[in-house]
Design a protein around this motif. Structure first.
Motif, PDB file in Angstrom:
ATOM      1  N   GLU A  33      24.616  29.311  47.427  1.00 12.55           N
ATOM      2  CA  GLU A  33      24.789  29.329  45.847  1.00 12.55           C
ATOM      3  C   GLU A  33      25.391  28.053  45.162  1.00 12.55           C
ATOM      4  O   GLU A  33      25.529  28.025  44.120  1.00 12.55           O
ATOM      5  CB  GLU A  33      25.866  30.625  45.592  1.00 12.55           C
ATOM      6  CG  GLU A  33      24.957  31.909  45.912  1.00 12.55           C
ATOM      7  CD  GLU A  33      25.135  32.285  47.562  1.00 12.55           C
ATOM      8  OE1 GLU A  33      25.587  31.533  48.012  1.00 12.55           O
ATOM      9  OE2 GLU A  33      24.284  33.268  47.924  1.00 12.55           O
ATOM     10  N   MET A  34      26.039  27.076  46.185  1.00 15.83           N
ATOM     11  CA  MET A  34      26.582  26.051  45.326  1.00 15.83           C
ATOM     12  C   MET A  34      25.561  24.849  45.366  1.00 15.83           C
ATOM     13  O   MET A  34      25.964  23.742  45.023  1.00 15.83           O
ATOM     14  CB  MET A  34      27.805  25.564  46.313  1.00 15.83           C
ATOM     15  CG  MET A  34      29.006  26.490  46.077  1.00 15.83           C
ATOM     16  SD  MET A  34      29.632  26.448  44.412  1.00 15.83           S
ATOM     17  CE  MET A  34      30.092  24.688  44.358  1.00 15.83           C
ATOM     18  N   ILE A  43      25.107  29.204  41.400  1.00 17.78           N
ATOM     19  CA  ILE A  43      26.004  30.235  41.026  1.00 17.78           C
ATOM     20  C   ILE A  43      26.481  30.179  39.394  1.00 17.78           C
ATOM     21  O   ILE A  43      26.881  31.156  38.970  1.00 17.78           O
ATOM     22  CB  ILE A  43      27.331  30.421  42.130  1.00 17.78           C
ATOM     23  CG1 ILE A  43      28.044  31.652  41.865  1.00 17.78           C
ATOM     24  CG2 ILE A  43      28.278  29.121  41.820  1.00 17.78           C
ATOM     25  CD1 ILE A  43      27.409  32.861  42.058  1.00 17.78           C
ATOM     26  N   THR A  62      32.099  37.447  48.555  1.00 11.19           N
ATOM     27  CA  THR A  62      32.001  35.958  49.283  1.00 11.19           C
ATOM     28  C   THR A  62      31.905  36.155  50.772  1.00 11.19           C
ATOM     29  O   THR A  62      32.567  37.360  51.472  1.00 11.19           O
ATOM     30  CB  THR A  62      33.050  35.023  48.976  1.00 11.19           C
ATOM     31  OG1 THR A  62      34.269  35.549  49.365  1.00 11.19           O
ATOM     32  CG2 THR A  62      32.817  34.931  47.524  1.00 11.19           C
ATOM     33  N   LYS A  66      33.998  30.431  51.383  1.00 12.40           N
ATOM     34  CA  LYS A  66      34.006  30.808  50.234  1.00 12.40           C
ATOM     35  C   LYS A  66      34.951  29.764  49.169  1.00 12.40           C
ATOM     36  O   LYS A  66      34.690  29.853  47.981  1.00 12.40           O
ATOM     37  CB  LYS A  66      34.783  32.129  50.056  1.00 12.40           C
ATOM     38  CG  LYS A  66      36.208  32.119  50.297  1.00 12.40           C
ATOM     39  CD  LYS A  66      36.765  33.381  49.831  1.00 12.40           C
ATOM     40  CE  LYS A  66      38.247  33.373  49.924  1.00 12.40           C
ATOM     41  NZ  LYS A  66      38.875  34.489  49.453  1.00 12.40           N
ATOM     42  N   ILE A  69      33.139  27.955  46.313  1.00 13.78           N
ATOM     43  CA  ILE A  69      32.969  28.623  45.080  1.00 13.78           C
ATOM     44  C   ILE A  69      34.043  29.015  44.114  1.00 13.78           C
ATOM     45  O   ILE A  69      34.238  28.480  43.508  1.00 13.78           O
ATOM     46  CB  ILE A  69      32.221  29.827  45.430  1.00 13.78           C
ATOM     47  CG1 ILE A  69      31.021  29.512  46.243  1.00 13.78           C
ATOM     48  CG2 ILE A  69      31.916  30.888  44.533  1.00 13.78           C
ATOM     49  CD1 ILE A  69      30.147  30.990  46.902  1.00 13.78           C
ATOM     50  N   HIS A  72      35.326  25.876  42.566  1.00 15.91           N
ATOM     51  CA  HIS A  72      34.448  25.450  41.536  1.00 15.91           C
ATOM     52  C   HIS A  72      34.732  26.120  40.212  1.00 15.91           C
ATOM     53  O   HIS A  72      34.668  25.539  39.155  1.00 15.91           O
ATOM     54  CB  HIS A  72      32.862  25.737  41.532  1.00 15.91           C
ATOM     55  CG  HIS A  72      31.904  25.367  40.494  1.00 15.91           C
ATOM     56  ND1 HIS A  72      31.632  24.203  40.293  1.00 15.91           N
ATOM     57  CD2 HIS A  72      31.259  26.262  39.872  1.00 15.91           C
ATOM     58  CE1 HIS A  72      30.954  24.089  39.198  1.00 15.91           C
ATOM     59  NE2 HIS A  72      30.484  25.412  38.855  1.00 15.91           N
TER      60      HIS A  72
END
Ligand code: UTP
Length: 309
Positions: A33-34, A43, A62, A66, A69, A72
């Protein structure tokens, strides 16, 4: 006292705990997702979609890795200070946008025991209210607001709502598949072409046994009764606790309200699949004002010249 189960949907649960094996080795230490879709991780599009539909309480389920994310969606003071010192206000604004996007929460799945199990990990945060589930690698084009339509169906009919998409018959074995009832009901918009009553669901059926060409895609609006059903759902296909199996129980019994399907005909991008990911990046970059004209011109030359061969 008002019953939260009958109230509005305010929370979104985004699942990002899968292993992402189709994208190895890129996803060995980085969640899929990143991976960047042009210049934002996948994401971020998903969280922005939830917020655009009015759901700004977002719980990410997650797994390992994790940190990338969480970081981020958190502030990065050093980066912000460096951009500020350089006077690069445009990039500074883009970095800050990722922090204020939503009220972010995190919980951990531990063992990735399937999508149904990941959703069950959200039970405490969600409580007794209906909620949305978005898969973190499944992008819906912001120009085609699917989730808003699904929330509207939940408001009008209660129960749960799944997103469906027609797929070529020989690909239905890659998805959950819905059996639907098109019979129109009185004073009701179900049975129309795009809102159907789901009567049964089956996870990744054999092509010959599939009840339709309607595949379940990564958006759900769920009645909180799903948690009880998930607790009683045994591991299914692949030894995983399948959300599709819990929804099948709900569709057949009607115990937690009806299950409706919204048949989506807009643009969806599966960024967990390598080829689909590449197409997604090219399509979205071609649509961008800053990158599109140059990329389209280059693609035309590239294809015209026999694709660089
Ligand atoms: P996928 O079927 O894409 O599985 O999960 P995956 O493990 O992420 O990826 P591959 O197939 O190995 O490449 C669909 C969604 O369900 C989440 C994933 O993060 C993704 O959003 N998921 C899946 C979980 O959160 N936990 C799980 O145990 C399984």
């Amino acid at each position: 006292m008002t019953d939260p189960a009958a109230g509005p949907v305010t929370k979104a649960v985004v699942t990002v705990a899968g292993l992402g094996t189709r994208f190895l080795p890129a996803t060995k230490a980085t969640p899929k997702e990143m991976l960047p879709v042009v210049d934002k991780p996948a994401i971020q599009y998903v969280v922005e979609e939830a917020v655009a539909a009015g759901l700004d309480d977002v719980l990410l389920v997650t797994g390992r890795n994790k940190n990338a994310i969480e970081n981020h969606f958190d502030r990065n003071w050093e980066l912000e200070a460096a951009l500020e010192a350089k006077g690069d206000l445009e990039r500074l604004a883009r970095v800050r946008e990722t922090v204020v996007v939503a009220d972010m929460h995190y919980t951990r799945q531990g063992d990735p025991r399937g999508l149904g199990h990941a959703v069950l990990c959200a039970a405490r945060h969600v409580g007794d209210a209906p909620f949305a589930v978005l898969l973190g690698d499944d992008l819906i084009d912001p120009r085609d607001p699917l989730l808003t339509t699904m929330l509207d169906v939940r408001t009008r009919h209660g129960g749960s709502v799944v997103a469906l998409m027609r797929v070529p018959a020989d690909q239905i074995n890659l998805y959950g598949c819905a059996e639907v009832d098109h019979t129109p009901r009185e004073n009701d918009d179900t049975g129309t072409d795009d809102i159907v009553r789901v009567t049964d669901l089956v996870e990744k059926p054999e092509v010959a046994d599939a009840p339709s060409d309607l595949a379940v895609i990564g958006r759900y609006v769920l009645d909180p009764g799903v948690f009880d059903v998930l607790r009683k759902t045994s591991p299914g296909r692949g030894g995983e606790i399948q959300l599709t199996d819990a929804l099948r129980t709900m569709a057949r019994s009607g115990d937690h309200g009806p299950v409706h399907g919204v048949v989506f005909e807009g643009r969806r991008y599966d960024t967990g699949d390598r080829l689909e990911y590449l197409k997604t990046v090219v399509r979205l970059a071609c649509d961008r004002e800053d990158l599109g004209p140059d990329l389209r011109a280059w693609l035309k030359d590239f294809v015209g010249a026999g694709m660089g061969g």
